[in-house]
Write a protein that holds these residues in place. Structure first.
Motif, PDB file in Angstrom:
ATOM      1  N   SER A 147       0.826  -1.137   0.017  1.00 35.15           N
ATOM      2  CA  SER A 147       0.003   0.053   0.066  1.00 35.15           C
ATOM      3  C   SER A 147       0.926   1.197  -0.113  1.00 35.15           C
ATOM      4  O   SER A 147       1.820   1.435   0.912  1.00 35.15           O
ATOM      5  CB  SER A 147      -1.006   0.034   1.222  1.00 35.15           C
ATOM      6  OG  SER A 147      -1.078   1.221   1.681  1.00 35.15           O
TER       7      SER A 147
ATOM      8  N   GLY B 161       0.663  -3.408   4.498  1.00 32.12           N
ATOM      9  CA  GLY B 161      -0.179  -2.167   4.655  1.00 32.12           C
ATOM     10  C   GLY B 161      -1.618  -2.533   4.437  1.00 32.12           C
ATOM     11  O   GLY B 161      -2.502  -1.578   3.990  1.00 32.12           O
TER      12      GLY B 161
ATOM     13  N   ALA C 214       0.554   3.251   3.397  1.00 32.69           N
ATOM     14  CA  ALA C 214       1.261   2.769   4.550  1.00 32.69           C
ATOM     15  C   ALA C 214       2.863   2.915   4.344  1.00 32.69           C
ATOM     16  O   ALA C 214       3.437   3.170   5.244  1.00 32.69           O
ATOM     17  CB  ALA C 214       0.831   1.201   4.358  1.00 32.69           C
TER      18      ALA C 214
END
Lengths: 410, 353
Positions: A213, A357, A216
């Motif tokens: 992600s 993430g 993240a």
């Protein structure tokens, strides 16, 4: 003339396949997680850690950790938890293991689990051997020799080449066949039938990737980024990036993926430099040639060769993931806006999706959306190569056992 | 690099030539060299991995100008496909001619070919061996193919040919492995039949191609020369280095035993891992440069050959040695051949967290 060699336990040397099968079938029945079976596994763990050479090899240290006492106790508890009030697990009988062509730790993981749940085990090693395989055998064989006679007589490690007759004999005498290998290998082994009562576990050719992600990643502080890069390194660089579970592609989800990829690239270079990573020349040449061909064959948007052992190849939108790969530290990068866009790209061939993430709910949603195409493993970055009872879509503890249905105790 | 790089300008002009005419080449440059180097020297020249000609048919001329297509008889993987137009084919022939005249003199010499005649009629595509023999044949006359269809020496024909041509300089050509095998077999057969052994002392032998088979038999350059000299009287023995991807650009073995520069090309030796130019004497990957290819972007190729450069009495003060080929990367992994090796890591690769 026999081409079958018994490696151990016992005196190594030529042996006869029918006699070996008969002896293994006649060995006293085992019971799951019996004290002598636990002791054998623990002895292997301790012997690996005590061996001056083996203890320096990360793959063997990982195996030793998998079999250390506390891990075995946990495994035993997990096995007990598989029982239900109306079912009981018993061994399947004689397991015939056909590991990948070269002996490796993976074969020993599978053997160890099979032995622990009480099976008799015949492990076929190929006539080709690797230095790591030889080192592992050098530690393993004396451990087998030290096991109590009854247990010892239920185990055999043998070596032979491509003799189909031997595979046929062993297959005909087993209760469970465990095959690791390319689709080709699996097909050729399947030409040899197992008895109607036997089952088969097949670990075929797989592909793996890493899902990240961008949000993240951007939220990570520098040490956090470094740890993630370390984890990715531990996933992708061992085994020349050619393990089934070695990630070959980074799939970024979210905004700003291009910048995230560049930052991760720099963090990976730091890891490679810190570890003094040196790829081998033939591998560099193969990976280089592949990277150039990619540029003509795939919708490549940018190529970064950041280190002799690191290529990052950014792809534009694709209808399917590229699934050929040379190994050697080459990571495709794919950029998606939303997790949903991953759905059409994943195939049954995909084994491990290491993730960063995404929370458990998101991953469960993804799994539900993918259904039968869902990867077998969705694990945090850093755990791609960690062996586990859950492997390739199987719960090995259960798959190596047989479940007996019986009345609920009064 | 050396201050004089006469080929650099010409080669950089070729980079532009191909960039404008070969779309895949333009794309590769854009991806691998997004910012052009400030210094347009030889070592800054972009290269293509030579294997790209195995997987892709790259051309810098319109399809209708394609005059000939060569394919190399690679022992590894599919063959290279090299697309020639008339101009490039002719430039390559002329270049080869000029290089060989330095060795053979201006006149066409009688030519002994250490190969079989049927190599001229290949099954399937034109292989490097066929292309090599065909290309070289134009530099000789009164050709004799030494070997029969079983690749055994044709001794009576050899004696008859030597009776006519063996008293004056003649040209002998073949691929290194065949030369070693064929000339020795001819000499041994002759001796076994009570003959004196073929007298090739007037011959100028040019041989090229891999040493792989010979190295496997523990035959090195010195024993190659000594054995052939002892058995046939050959003293003028010249190895050459060249490739089907750069026909016409040949590096001939000089009296110092090194491969000397071609007027049409240059070799750069690169570290096989960092790909940076190697210092003198250090073996590395051979990058082969040639000003001849215009119909395909083969002017700067990173090969899988291992070579080294050495100081020598040549225009740029360099000459080369070719050591062989980089071994193939071994396929590893769960799929069939799981060979793992200790990694350079200290913490656990695959260790549970």
């Amino acid at each position: 003339m026999t081409t079958l060699t018994l490696l151990g336990p016992g005196e190594p040397g030529p042996c006869s396949a029918p006699a070996l099968i008969a002896a293994l079938q006649a060995a006293p029945a085992g019971s799951p997680f019996s004290p002598e079976r636990l002791a054998l596994a623990e002895d292997l763990s301790q012997s690996l850690l005590a061996h001056p050479q083996a203890r320096t090899v990360p793959e063997l240290v990982a195996l030793a950790f998998f079999l250390r006492r506390s891990a075995l106790q946990r495994l035993q508890q997990e096995f007990q938890a598989l029982h239900t009030p109306e079912t009981l697990l018993v061994p399947r009988g004689l397991a015939f293991h056909i590991p990948p062509t070269n002996v490796d730790t993976i074969a020993v993981y599978a053997w160890a689990l099979s032995m622990l749940v009480g099976n008799h085990d015949l492990v076929r090693l190929s006539s080709r051997s690797s230095p790591l395989g030889e080192l592992l055998l050098a530690v393993l064989l004396p451990v087998l020799d030290r096991a109590p006679a009854g247990l010892r007589s239920s185990l055999a490690f043998v070596r032979y080449g491509h003799e189909e007759q031997l595979t046929a004999t062993f297959s005909a005498g087993c209760d469970l066949r465990i095959v690791w290998g390319s689709d080709e290998t699996v097909r050729s082994v399947r030409a040899a039938p197992v008895p109607p009562s036997a089952t088969e576990l097949v670990f075929f050719d797989r592909w793996s990737f890493c899902l990240l992600s961008t949000a993240a990643w951007r939220a990570l502080d520098p040490p956090g980024r470094q740890r993630l890069a370390e984890g990715l390194f531990n996933d992708a660089w061992p085994f020349g990036q050619q393990g089934c579970a070695s990630p070959r592609m980074l799939v970024w989800v979210g905004e700003g993926a291009l910048a995230c990829g560049q930052e991760l690239g720099r963090a990976l270079v730091e890891v490679l430099d810190a570890r003094g990573w040196q790829p081998d020349a033939s591998q560099v040449s193969a990976t280089t040639a592949f990277a150039w061909a990619c540029a003509l064959d795939l919708p490549v948007q940018e190529i970064q060769h950041l280190h002799p052992g690191l290529w990052l190849i950014g792809l534009g939108p694709v209808e399917q993931l590229p699934r050929s790969h040379p190994g050697g530290g080459l990571l495709f990068q794919l950029r998606l806006n939303r997790l949903q866009e991953l759905l059409p790209l994943v195939q049954r061939k995909d084994q491990t999706m290491t993730c960063f993430g995404f929370d458990s709910d998101e991953l469960r949603g993804l799994a539900a959306g993918l259904g039968s195409r869902c990867p077998d493993r969705m694990l945090p970055v850093g755990q791609a190569l960690s062996f586990h009872r859950y492997w390739d879509g199987h719960d090995l503890l259960a798959a190596l056992s047989r479940r007996v249905h019986l009345p609920v105790p009064a | 690099m050396s201050p004089t790089e006469p080929l650099a300008d010409e080669l950089w002009a070729l980079v532009d030539w191909h960039r404008q005419r070969c779309e895949p080449y333009r794309r590769l440059l854009e991806l691998f060299h997004p910012s052009p180097p400030a210094d347009r020297g030889l070592s800054e020249l972009p290269w293509l991995p030579v294997s790209l000609f195995k997987s892709h048919r790259l051309l810098s001329v319109p399809e209708e100008q394609v005059f000939r297509e060569l394919s190399s008889s690679g022992t590894q993987g599919p063959p290279s496909r090299i697309v020639l137009d008339r101009a490039t084919a002719s430039a390559q022939t002329q270049a080869l001619s000029r290089s060989l005249r330095a060795l053979l003199g201006p006149a066409r010499l009688p030519m002994l070919i250490v190969d079989r005649e049927s190599i001229l009629r290949p099954q399937g595509g034109v292989t490097a061996r066929t292309a090599g023999v065909l290309g070289m044949m134009t530099f000789g006359r009164d050709h004799l193919f030494l070997l029969d269809e079983q690749e055994q020496p044709r001794l009576p024909e050899l004696h008859a040919w030597l009776a006519r041509h063996g008293g004056a300089p003649f040209f002998a050509f073949g691929f290194t492995g065949l030369v070693w095998q064929g000339l020795r077999a001819a000499a041994e057969l002759d001796l076994a039949r009570g003959g004196p052994g073929p007298d090739l002392s007037q011959g100028i032998l040019l041989h090229g191609g891999g040493w792989k088979r010979l190295i496997a038999q523990a035959v090195d350059r010195d024993s190659f020369r000594q054995t052939l000299g002892r058995l046939t009287g050959l003293t003028r023995i010249h190895d050459f280095y060249g490739m089907v991807e750069q026909i016409g650009t040949v590096y001939l073995e000089g009296p110092d035993g090194l491969l000397h520069p071609s007027p049409y090309g240059e070799l750069i030796i690169r570290d096989p891992i960092t790909l940076r130019p190697c210092p003198e004497g250090q073996p590395g990957l051979v990058q082969a440069l040639s000003v001849l290819p215009r119909s395909y972007p083969g002017h700067s190729l990173l090969t899988e050959d291992i070579g080294s450069w050495h100081r020598a009495d040549t225009p740029r003060g360099r000459a080369w040695r070719i050591h062989g080929r980089l071994p193939r990367a071994e396929a590893r992994g769960c799929s069939d051949t799981l060979v793992s090796r200790p990694t350079a890591t200290s913490s656990g690769a695959g260790a549970p967290p």
